[in-house]
Design a protein around this motif. Sequence first.
Motif, PDB file in Angstrom:
ATOM      1  N   ASP A  13       0.838  -1.194   0.064  1.00 25.67           N
ATOM      2  CA  ASP A  13      -0.173  -0.002   0.033  1.00 25.67           C
ATOM      3  C   ASP A  13       0.924   1.177  -0.152  1.00 25.67           C
ATOM      4  O   ASP A  13       1.737   1.458   0.786  1.00 25.67           O
TER       5      ASP A  13
ATOM      6  N   ALA B 129       0.538   5.151   0.636  1.00 28.99           N
ATOM      7  CA  ALA B 129      -0.287   6.367   0.941  1.00 28.99           C
ATOM      8  C   ALA B 129       0.475   7.466   1.040  1.00 28.99           C
ATOM      9  O   ALA B 129       1.844   7.671   1.293  1.00 28.99           O
TER      10      ALA B 129
ATOM     11  N   CYS C 141      -4.297   6.900  -2.076  1.00 25.40           N
ATOM     12  CA  CYS C 141      -3.508   5.816  -1.892  1.00 25.40           C
ATOM     13  C   CYS C 141      -3.772   4.661  -2.926  1.00 25.40           C
ATOM     14  O   CYS C 141      -4.538   4.718  -3.812  1.00 25.40           O
TER      15      CYS C 141
ATOM     16  N   SER D 184      -3.095   0.340  -3.909  1.00 28.53           N
ATOM     17  CA  SER D 184      -2.835  -0.875  -3.405  1.00 28.53           C
ATOM     18  C   SER D 184      -2.466  -1.838  -4.301  1.00 28.53           C
ATOM     19  O   SER D 184      -3.420  -1.889  -5.344  1.00 28.53           O
TER      20      SER D 184
ATOM     21  N   GLY E 266      -7.280   1.915  -5.262  1.00 27.20           N
ATOM     22  CA  GLY E 266      -6.867   3.064  -5.005  1.00 27.20           C
ATOM     23  C   GLY E 266      -7.999   4.112  -4.730  1.00 27.20           C
ATOM     24  O   GLY E 266      -9.247   3.840  -4.920  1.00 27.20           O
TER      25      GLY E 266
END
Length: 71
Positions: free
Chosen positions: A4, A6, A16, A18, A37
């Motif tokens: 992830d 961020a 973010c 992922s 996202g």
Amino acid sequence: MAMDFAFTDGIYNGSCLSLLGKNSAVNPAREMPIVGGTGLFRLGRVNIAQAYWLDVTTGDALVGYNDTVVH
């Protein structure tokens, strides 16, 4: 591999990404899907990982990530 990212500053603050997929460092380049996202990264698609350096003895690696994101 699950990762992830961020973002906490600038125009991407609060967004973010992922990623989820196989990240075999012995391959010079590989694709991993962006599975989610938020914020400006909603609807992200593909991540390309490129290994620049790998020590097979220790497993240490220097890897660059290039994300294509539709927003």
